[in-house]
Design an enzyme around this catalytic site. Sequence first.
Site, PDB file in Angstrom:
ATOM      1  N   HIS A 203     102.998 -13.519 -74.896  1.00 41.57           N
ATOM      2  CA  HIS A 203     102.613 -12.356 -74.091  1.00 41.57           C
ATOM      3  C   HIS A 203     103.788 -11.506 -73.626  1.00 41.57           C
ATOM      4  CE1 HIS A 203     103.951 -13.607 -70.018  1.00 41.57           C
ATOM      5  NE2 HIS A 203     103.890 -14.797 -70.554  1.00 41.57           N
TER       6      HIS A 203
HETATM    7  N1  UDP Z   1      98.652 -20.803 -68.435  1.00 41.86           N
HETATM    8  C1  UDP Z   1      97.308 -21.100 -68.214  1.00 41.86           C
HETATM    9  N2  UDP Z   1      96.410 -20.764 -69.184  1.00 41.86           N
HETATM   10  C2  UDP Z   1      96.768 -20.172 -70.350  1.00 41.86           C
HETATM   11  C3  UDP Z   1      98.137 -19.890 -70.559  1.00 41.86           C
HETATM   12  C4  UDP Z   1      99.047 -20.201 -69.572  1.00 41.86           C
HETATM   13  O1  UDP Z   1      96.949 -21.646 -67.175  1.00 41.86           O
HETATM   14  O2  UDP Z   1      95.891 -19.879 -71.174  1.00 41.86           O
HETATM   15  C5  UDP Z   1      99.592 -21.129 -67.374  1.00 41.86           C
HETATM   16  C6  UDP Z   1     100.760 -21.961 -67.829  1.00 41.86           C
HETATM   17  O3  UDP Z   1     100.424 -23.320 -67.874  1.00 41.86           O
HETATM   18  C7  UDP Z   1     101.799 -21.629 -66.766  1.00 41.86           C
HETATM   19  C8  UDP Z   1     101.502 -20.192 -66.444  1.00 41.86           C
HETATM   20  O4  UDP Z   1     100.178 -19.932 -66.894  1.00 41.86           O
HETATM   21  O5  UDP Z   1     101.608 -22.410 -65.613  1.00 41.86           O
HETATM   22  C9  UDP Z   1     102.501 -19.339 -67.165  1.00 41.86           C
HETATM   23  O6  UDP Z   1     102.134 -18.064 -67.059  1.00 41.86           O
HETATM   24  P1  UDP Z   1     102.587 -16.954 -68.093  1.00 41.86           P
HETATM   25  O7  UDP Z   1     103.036 -17.575 -69.353  1.00 41.86           O
HETATM   26  O8  UDP Z   1     101.478 -15.957 -68.123  1.00 41.86           O
HETATM   27  O9  UDP Z   1     103.782 -16.259 -67.322  1.00 41.86           O
HETATM   28  P2  UDP Z   1     105.349 -16.502 -67.280  1.00 41.86           P
HETATM   29  O10 UDP Z   1     105.579 -17.919 -66.890  1.00 41.86           O
HETATM   30  O11 UDP Z   1     105.885 -16.159 -68.617  1.00 41.86           O
HETATM   31  O12 UDP Z   1     105.810 -15.555 -66.234  1.00 41.86           O
END
Ligand code: UDP
Length: 356
Positions: A203
Amino acid sequence: MKILTVIGARPQFIKASVVSKAIQQADGLTEILVHTGQHFDANMSDIFFDQLAIPRPDYQLDIHGGSHGDMTGRMLIEIEKVILQEEPDWVLVYGDTNSTLAGALAAAKLHIPVAHVEAGLRSFNMQMPEEINRILTDQISRVLFCPTDSAIANLEREGFADKPIEVLQVGDVMQDSAELFAQRATQPKDFSIADGFILTTLHRAENTDNPNRLAAIVNALNHLHRNVAPVVLPLHPRTRNLIAEQGLTLDVYLIDPVGYLEMIWLLQRTGLVLTDSGGVQKEAFFFGKACVTMRDQTEWVELIEVGANELVGADTHAIIDAATRNLGRTVEDKHSLYGGSVAAKRIVEQLKTMKI
Ligand code: UDP
């Protein structure tokens, strides 16, 4: 003492779940929860409040979409109104999203002290909106709750030792969440793939908004799925739209975004995590799985240093090669890199006792 918490995006719900619980359990603290609306689909927002028993937001601002400036500006206007009404002692923000920056800026201009959870992280890539948000938020905070040694080192390099800002290493709240909810892992509905699959998330704007990078990643995922191991991809709604716009075809095991309990279930059973997420890189580690990261930098450099994670950018061959080599490899946290699930407790203790 009144703490006003601003959240708005999926990873912030997961981080806030453990800190909000610790606030509820602490004597003399109350929390006002503001949801900006940055993430709003049921499976990107509501499901986390339900599964993780996060209190219902006191304010739903319903702000999403538009350009970064437009979204951040609208949040700033509305959060300022809430702060003026609630007169909190602290404003608490998480991570690096537009909701983080808008919350911190609104508070700082009203001379309300800001506490930033997950402070000090740097990718050193100013093309990333997250990097701009986190650098600015750190500058206008009163206390910086850092997850790692490298976050502390980044802030030292930026001269924070000489600023009237408290810098504290408390560990990573995402480790608290992983530990707290691990026992409640839940199989995703209708999921029928044997253990050992490749768990992918995709993403990051640097990948999804760049047609060449997106096509190279899609090619790699399709190849892996056909030739190496099933690729399970809970697809972020933004990515889904951009893949369709680019006329690309994903030939993998696609599912809708899942709740956190389902995500933990997948992490416990995967043979490899292949991601461009920040949080998922660490979760792979918490569940003992190797990670391959489809980015050119990471804020979680300690995972690279201990050999738990490999950076491959968006090069098709590099992704296929690293994923094939790392599939099935397990990793171990020998150095307690993320503090050992004590971050929420430490954050709340500090907020209770700090002079403001
Ligand atoms: N996550 C979730 N469901 C999904 C994909 C990710 O619950 O389908 C959780 C993942 O386990 C983590 C968080 O969302 O705890 C990460 O978020 P994301 O990847 O959107 O953001 P980033 O960490 O890159 O800021």
